[in-house]
Design a protein around this motif. Structure first.
Motif, short mmCIF file in Angstrom:
data_model
loop_
_atom_site.label_atom_id
_atom_site.label_comp_id
_atom_site.label_asym_id
_atom_site.label_seq_id
_atom_site.Cartn_x
_atom_site.Cartn_y
_atom_site.Cartn_z
N LEU A 1 -8.13 1.59 -4.09
CA LEU A 1 -7.12 0.56 -3.86
C LEU A 1 -7.64 -0.83 -4.22
CD1 LEU A 1 -5.65 1.89 -0.51
CD2 LEU A 1 -4.44 1.71 -2.69
N ARG A 2 -8.91 -1.08 -3.95
CA ARG A 2 -9.50 -2.37 -4.29
C ARG A 2 -9.50 -2.55 -5.81
NH1 ARG A 2 -13.90 -1.73 -1.79
NH2 ARG A 2 -13.26 -2.77 0.13
N ILE B 1 -7.44 -1.07 -7.96
CA ILE B 1 -6.04 -1.23 -8.38
C ILE B 1 -5.60 -2.67 -8.13
CG2 ILE B 1 -3.67 -0.57 -7.80
CD1 ILE B 1 -4.72 2.30 -7.35
N ALA B 2 -5.91 -3.20 -6.95
CA ALA B 2 -5.52 -4.58 -6.62
C ALA B 2 -6.15 -5.57 -7.59
CB ALA B 2 -5.91 -4.90 -5.19
N ASP C 1 -10.76 6.01 -0.91
CA ASP C 1 -9.39 5.52 -1.06
C ASP C 1 -9.38 3.99 -1.09
OD1 ASP C 1 -8.30 8.10 -0.99
OD2 ASP C 1 -8.07 8.05 1.19
N TYR D 1 -7.27 5.87 5.71
CA TYR D 1 -7.83 5.79 4.37
C TYR D 1 -9.33 6.07 4.40
CZ TYR D 1 -3.44 3.61 3.02
OH TYR D 1 -2.12 3.37 2.78
N VAL E 1 -3.79 7.94 -4.94
CA VAL E 1 -3.85 7.30 -3.63
C VAL E 1 -3.16 8.22 -2.64
CG1 VAL E 1 -3.20 5.27 -2.27
CG2 VAL E 1 -3.84 5.00 -4.67
N LEU F 1 0.84 -1.21 0.00
CA LEU F 1 0.00 0.00 0.00
C LEU F 1 0.87 1.25 0.00
CD1 LEU F 1 -2.77 -1.07 2.53
CD2 LEU F 1 -2.89 -1.06 0.03
N TRP G 1 2.24 1.65 -3.48
CA TRP G 1 1.23 2.16 -4.41
C TRP G 1 1.06 3.67 -4.25
CZ3 TRP G 1 -3.06 -2.13 -3.90
CH2 TRP G 1 -2.61 -3.28 -4.55
N GLU G 2 1.25 4.19 -3.05
CA GLU G 2 1.17 5.64 -2.86
C GLU G 2 2.21 6.36 -3.71
OE1 GLU G 2 1.24 7.16 1.17
OE2 GLU G 2 0.23 5.35 1.86
#
Length: 190
Positions: free
Chosen positions: A76-77, A79-80, A72, A68, A56, A46, A49-50
């Motif tokens: 992130l979900r 992106i994952a 956010d 978060y 993010v 995480l 990824w920032e």
């Protein structure tokens, strides 16, 4: 009744982290550990990824603690999902974010992308669903959709400078080994 007996019979008042997290409202902020647990990725991912996705940006409080927002966590979900399920590269997700914004990620995740050239997904075998009357009428069938497993690809990069350095070191070690063999032979002859 002793203190020990009363502690054993007392109801367990300590709650687990999952129970506490489950009580948080949908608009509550999440800590990095909560988000990492929810997305099943390590916390350092995480943080990484920032650095790669400017969208993010968790709130940072004293001591660098990250909090978060629900949006956010949704980003992130997505992106994952693109990285781990759909097989996108970091650059592929960055391109989608740059060209379509965070809303474009939702299109890519759901598979409703308007421009397939944007996608850098690894081609994986499609799972087909049987066509029946229910799918033609717009009613989704009760057959679960099976997502293909992500493929792990190992790439070997050859660095000629490194190889020439290894060859030079190998020749030097072979030379030392040859000299040691000569010394050993001269010691056993005498």
């Amino acid at each position: 009744m002793s203190i020990e007996e009363s502690l054993e019979t007392a109801p367990d008042t300590q709650e687990t982290d999952d129970e506490i997290r489950g009580r948080k409202g949908p608009l509550a902020f999440r800590t990095i550990s909560e988000v990492a647990d929810e997305l099943k990725v390590p916390q350092h991912v995480l943080r990484f990824w920032e650095t790669r996705f400017e969208q993010v940006r968790p709130l940072k409080r004293g001591g660098g603690r990250r909090y978060y927002r629900p949006e956010d966590v949704d980003l992130l979900r997505r992106i994952a999902t693109l990285l781990y399920v759909k097989g996108y590269t970091i650059k592929g997700v960055q391109r989608v974010l740059r060209e379509k914004g965070p809303e474009g990620l939702e299109e890519e995740v759901s598979g409703k992308a308007a421009d397939p050239s944007v996608s850098e997904a690894v081609s994986a075998p499609e799972t087909s669903q049987p066509q029946d009357d229910a799918s033609q009428t717009g009613i989704s069938p009760s057959i679960p959709v099976v997502q293909p497993e992500p493929q792990i690809v190992t790439v070997t990069v050859r660095d000629e400078r490194l190889e020439s350095e290894h060859d030079r070191m190998r020749k030097g070690l072979e030379d030392i080994l040859h000299r040691l063999a000569e010394v050993k032979a001269s010691l056993t002859v005498d």
